[in-house]
Design a protein around this motif. Sequence first.
Motif, PDB file in Angstrom:
ATOM      1  N   ILE A  54       0.837  -1.204   0.000  1.00  0.00           N
ATOM      2  CA  ILE A  54       0.000   0.000   0.000  1.00  0.00           C
ATOM      3  C   ILE A  54       0.872   1.254   0.000  1.00  0.00           C
ATOM      4  CG2 ILE A  54      -1.641   1.350   1.377  1.00  0.00           C
ATOM      5  CD1 ILE A  54      -2.892  -1.380   2.183  1.00  0.00           C
ATOM      6  N   LYS A  55       1.953   1.242   0.779  1.00  0.00           N
ATOM      7  CA  LYS A  55       2.866   2.392   0.785  1.00  0.00           C
ATOM      8  C   LYS A  55       3.497   2.600  -0.591  1.00  0.00           C
ATOM      9  CE  LYS A  55       4.106   2.165   5.651  1.00  0.00           C
ATOM     10  NZ  LYS A  55       5.189   1.942   6.610  1.00  0.00           N
ATOM     11  N   LYS A  58       1.009   4.235  -2.809  1.00  0.00           N
ATOM     12  CA  LYS A  58       0.896   5.656  -2.468  1.00  0.00           C
ATOM     13  C   LYS A  58       2.043   6.457  -3.074  1.00  0.00           C
ATOM     14  CE  LYS A  58       0.202   6.766   1.790  1.00  0.00           C
ATOM     15  NZ  LYS A  58       0.218   6.775   3.261  1.00  0.00           N
ATOM     16  N   ARG A  59       3.257   5.911  -3.025  1.00  0.00           N
ATOM     17  CA  ARG A  59       4.408   6.622  -3.602  1.00  0.00           C
ATOM     18  C   ARG A  59       4.283   6.732  -5.114  1.00  0.00           C
ATOM     19  NH1 ARG A  59       7.387   3.578   0.139  1.00  0.00           N
ATOM     20  NH2 ARG A  59       8.028   2.118  -1.462  1.00  0.00           N
ATOM     21  N   TYR A  62       1.733   9.379  -6.236  1.00  0.00           N
ATOM     22  CA  TYR A  62       1.894  10.691  -5.608  1.00  0.00           C
ATOM     23  C   TYR A  62       1.195  11.778  -6.426  1.00  0.00           C
ATOM     24  CZ  TYR A  62       3.972  14.851  -3.619  1.00  0.00           C
ATOM     25  OH  TYR A  62       4.154  16.069  -3.015  1.00  0.00           O
ATOM     26  N   VAL A  67      -8.843  10.673  -2.966  1.00  0.00           N
ATOM     27  CA  VAL A  67      -8.571   9.498  -2.136  1.00  0.00           C
ATOM     28  C   VAL A  67      -9.269   8.269  -2.715  1.00  0.00           C
ATOM     29  CG1 VAL A  67      -8.863   8.493   0.157  1.00  0.00           C
ATOM     30  CG2 VAL A  67      -8.242  10.896  -0.071  1.00  0.00           C
ATOM     31  N   LEU A  70      -7.084   6.509  -5.126  1.00  0.00           N
ATOM     32  CA  LEU A  70      -6.045   5.745  -4.442  1.00  0.00           C
ATOM     33  C   LEU A  70      -6.610   4.419  -3.918  1.00  0.00           C
ATOM     34  CD1 LEU A  70      -3.150   5.567  -3.392  1.00  0.00           C
ATOM     35  CD2 LEU A  70      -3.914   6.778  -1.345  1.00  0.00           C
ATOM     36  N   LYS A  71      -7.813   4.466  -3.355  1.00  0.00           N
ATOM     37  CA  LYS A  71      -8.468   3.235  -2.878  1.00  0.00           C
ATOM     38  C   LYS A  71      -8.651   2.246  -4.026  1.00  0.00           C
ATOM     39  CE  LYS A  71     -11.253   5.249   0.829  1.00  0.00           C
ATOM     40  NZ  LYS A  71     -12.620   5.516   1.281  1.00  0.00           N
ATOM     41  N   VAL A  74      -5.386   0.572  -4.885  1.00  0.00           N
ATOM     42  CA  VAL A  74      -5.040  -0.441  -3.867  1.00  0.00           C
ATOM     43  C   VAL A  74      -5.859  -1.705  -4.105  1.00  0.00           C
ATOM     44  CG1 VAL A  74      -5.137  -1.002  -1.417  1.00  0.00           C
ATOM     45  CG2 VAL A  74      -4.232   1.201  -2.146  1.00  0.00           C
TER      46      VAL A  74
END
Length: 81
Positions: A54-55, A58-59, A62, A67, A70-71, A74
């Motif tokens: 997940i990190k 996120k990177r 960027y 949001v 992003l979900k 993931v």
Amino acid sequence: SIQALNNWYENVSQSKLNLFYRAKGTVKRWEQHIINYFKTRITNGFAEGLNNKIKLIKRIGYGVPKVENLKRRVFLSLLSI
């Protein structure tokens, strides 16, 4: 066994080797978790790997303004697990 661990602590204390002495402190700090692993053979490795993935997402994403996007990224990446 706990007795073997206690014997190791004693041997390390008598050895006066700094590197082992530092390791002894680390093992003592995590002793209950280490013992629990040998009792149950359960780790949190899967959760750690998931957090790492997940990190990374996120990177890579960027600057994604929403949001929700992003979900979605993931969830899409987790379909392969």
